[in-house]
Design an enzyme around this catalytic site. Structure first.
Site, mmCIF file in Angstrom:
data_model
loop_
_atom_site.group_PDB
_atom_site.id
_atom_site.type_symbol
_atom_site.label_atom_id
_atom_site.label_comp_id
_atom_site.label_asym_id
_atom_site.label_seq_id
_atom_site.Cartn_x
_atom_site.Cartn_y
_atom_site.Cartn_z
ATOM 1 N N ALA A 66 66.071 -67.792 62.531
ATOM 2 C CA ALA A 66 67.316 -67.605 63.287
ATOM 3 C C ALA A 66 67.236 -67.632 64.846
ATOM 4 O O ALA A 66 68.156 -68.320 65.570
ATOM 5 C CB ALA A 66 67.998 -66.213 63.078
ATOM 6 N N ARG B 277 74.978 -73.890 59.894
ATOM 7 C CA ARG B 277 74.677 -72.570 59.071
ATOM 8 C C ARG B 277 75.424 -71.324 59.312
ATOM 9 O O ARG B 277 75.494 -70.918 60.613
ATOM 10 C CB ARG B 277 73.322 -72.136 59.416
ATOM 11 N N CYS C 36 60.102 -63.146 53.960
ATOM 12 C CA CYS C 36 60.538 -64.348 54.510
ATOM 13 C C CYS C 36 59.436 -64.789 55.719
ATOM 14 O O CYS C 36 58.341 -64.499 55.588
ATOM 15 C CB CYS C 36 61.889 -64.424 54.829
ATOM 16 N N SER D 189 59.827 -64.633 59.652
ATOM 17 C CA SER D 189 60.738 -64.070 60.815
ATOM 18 C C SER D 189 59.608 -64.189 62.077
ATOM 19 O O SER D 189 58.732 -63.309 62.022
ATOM 20 C CB SER D 189 61.161 -62.896 60.827
ATOM 21 N N ASP E 123 69.081 -62.309 60.286
ATOM 22 C CA ASP E 123 69.896 -63.156 60.625
ATOM 23 C C ASP E 123 71.105 -62.821 61.489
ATOM 24 O O ASP E 123 71.785 -63.577 62.352
ATOM 25 C CB ASP E 123 70.122 -63.956 59.549
ATOM 26 N N ASN F 84 69.905 -60.439 56.147
ATOM 27 C CA ASN F 84 68.576 -60.912 56.394
ATOM 28 C C ASN F 84 68.206 -61.948 54.949
ATOM 29 O O ASN F 84 68.976 -61.757 54.062
ATOM 30 C CB ASN F 84 67.428 -60.236 56.761
#
Ligand code: RI2
Length: 319
Positions: A20, A61, A131, A133, A200, A210
């Site tokens: 993000a 997005r 994820c 980040s 996000d 997220n």
């Protein structure tokens, strides 16, 4: 539209450019590119071209609000200058400068979040992450660089396996990493002291959007009494949620989940691929922002400070 801008938009959509924070910086840079390459002299045409570019970038997005907030940051200033009668050179300068400022602030936010968040980590701690980040990894890397001996569990993060990117990034730093499948989280969460993840989008009520799987992981952590720390810059807070709007969850191509071959074999199967999920504030202990650590329930105060009442009559990219 400039070819380089079209390429950046397509790379964001295909997730060649992802995360993000990076998406936010990329769209700000895209506006600067478009402004610099504008050939005409008419200021109304210039403003309309930049707004059109912003609307095009927004479509790439839908969930990552950093994208929208980066565009908002640049366009609000451009619109003010246009209204006060700035000439074309001044308008180009304003777009370039605000784009640079956004990127600089974003990089500064990473440093501050890493510094503040890492203070929560003690020598010997075990951390669980999901994820990939940059903000969450910033905290983990800073703790390691400060000499704390830490161990990290990274889950795979189906379907796109960003857990492998996380593992590589942490291994390159010399951090002890164990990769697990997403569904093994409940086995290993008991060993963890913290779950550290990014965001996000953050809603006014403190709910965190997220990468899909975050909500399950946070529920498991809550059950095991493991701290959940979210690392999110204030431009991840979504001003529309102030007035009760729900955050759109992006659904991606089903062939990220299943191969075309298997899809053909399993005649009639339905497949869904939401990219994100919503973690309720009850499962989150703290949100680390560049302005300080807040309880998720204080998200509304961050929004109020940044956007006032957040009730926009008109978005800055609308004509
Ligand atoms: P930073 C990513 O989304 C992940 O959901 C990650 O947690 C989040 O962005 C925040 O990343 P995607 O682009 O801004 O992989 O902290 O769908 O780097």
């Amino acid at each position: 539209m400039d070819k380089r801008v079209l390429q950046l938009a397509s790379d964001i959509k295909d997730m060649k450019i992802r995360g993000a924070a990076k998406i936010g910086r990329t769209v700000a840079e895209a506006l600067k590119i478009e402004a610099e390459s504008f050939k005409g002299k008419d200021t109304t045409e210039f403003v309309s071209d930049i707004k059109k570019t912003a609307r095009y970038l927004i479509e790439t997005r839908p969930t990552a609000v950093s994208l929208e907030n980066a565009l908002r940051y640049v366009l609000v200033e451009m619109n003010k200058s246009y209204k006060s009668g700035a000439d074309i050179d001044e308008l180009k300068r304003v777009v370039g400068k605000t784009s640079d400022d956004f990127c600089e602030n974003s990089n500064l936010a990473l440093e501050r979040i890493s510094d503040m968040g890492s203070k929560r980590i003690k020598d010997g701690d075990v951390i669980f992450t999901h994820c990939n980040s940059s903000m969450a990894l910033g905290i983990i890397k800073k703790a390691h660089r400060d000499g704390k001996k830490i161990k990290v569990y990274a889950d795979e993060t189906r379907p796109r396996l960003q857990g492998l990117l996380t593992s590589k990034e942490l291994l390159d730093e010399g951090i002890d990493v164990t990769l697990i499948v997403d569904s093994a989280a409940r086995i290993f969460i008991k060993e963890a002291n913290h779950v550290i993840i990014g965001a996000d989008a953050v809603a006014a009520n403190g709910a965190v959007v997220n990468k899909v799987g975050t909500a399950t992981l946070s529920a498991i952590a809550h059950e095991a009494r493991v701290n959940v720390i979210v690392a999110a810059e204030t431009y991840k807070f979504n001003p529309h949620t102030f007035s009760g709007e729900l955050i759109e969850i992006e659904e991606r191509d089903i062939f990220e989940v299943i191969s075309k071959e298997d899809y053909k074999k399993l005649k009639g199967i339905k497949v869904r691929n939401p990219a994100f999920d919503v973690t309720p504030p009850e499962f989150i202990d703290v949100i680390v922002t560049e302005k300080g650590l807040i309880a998720p329930q204080a998200a509304i105060l961050v929004l109020k400070e940044t956007y006032g009442l957040g009730l926009f009559e008109k978005e800055p990219w609308e004509d």
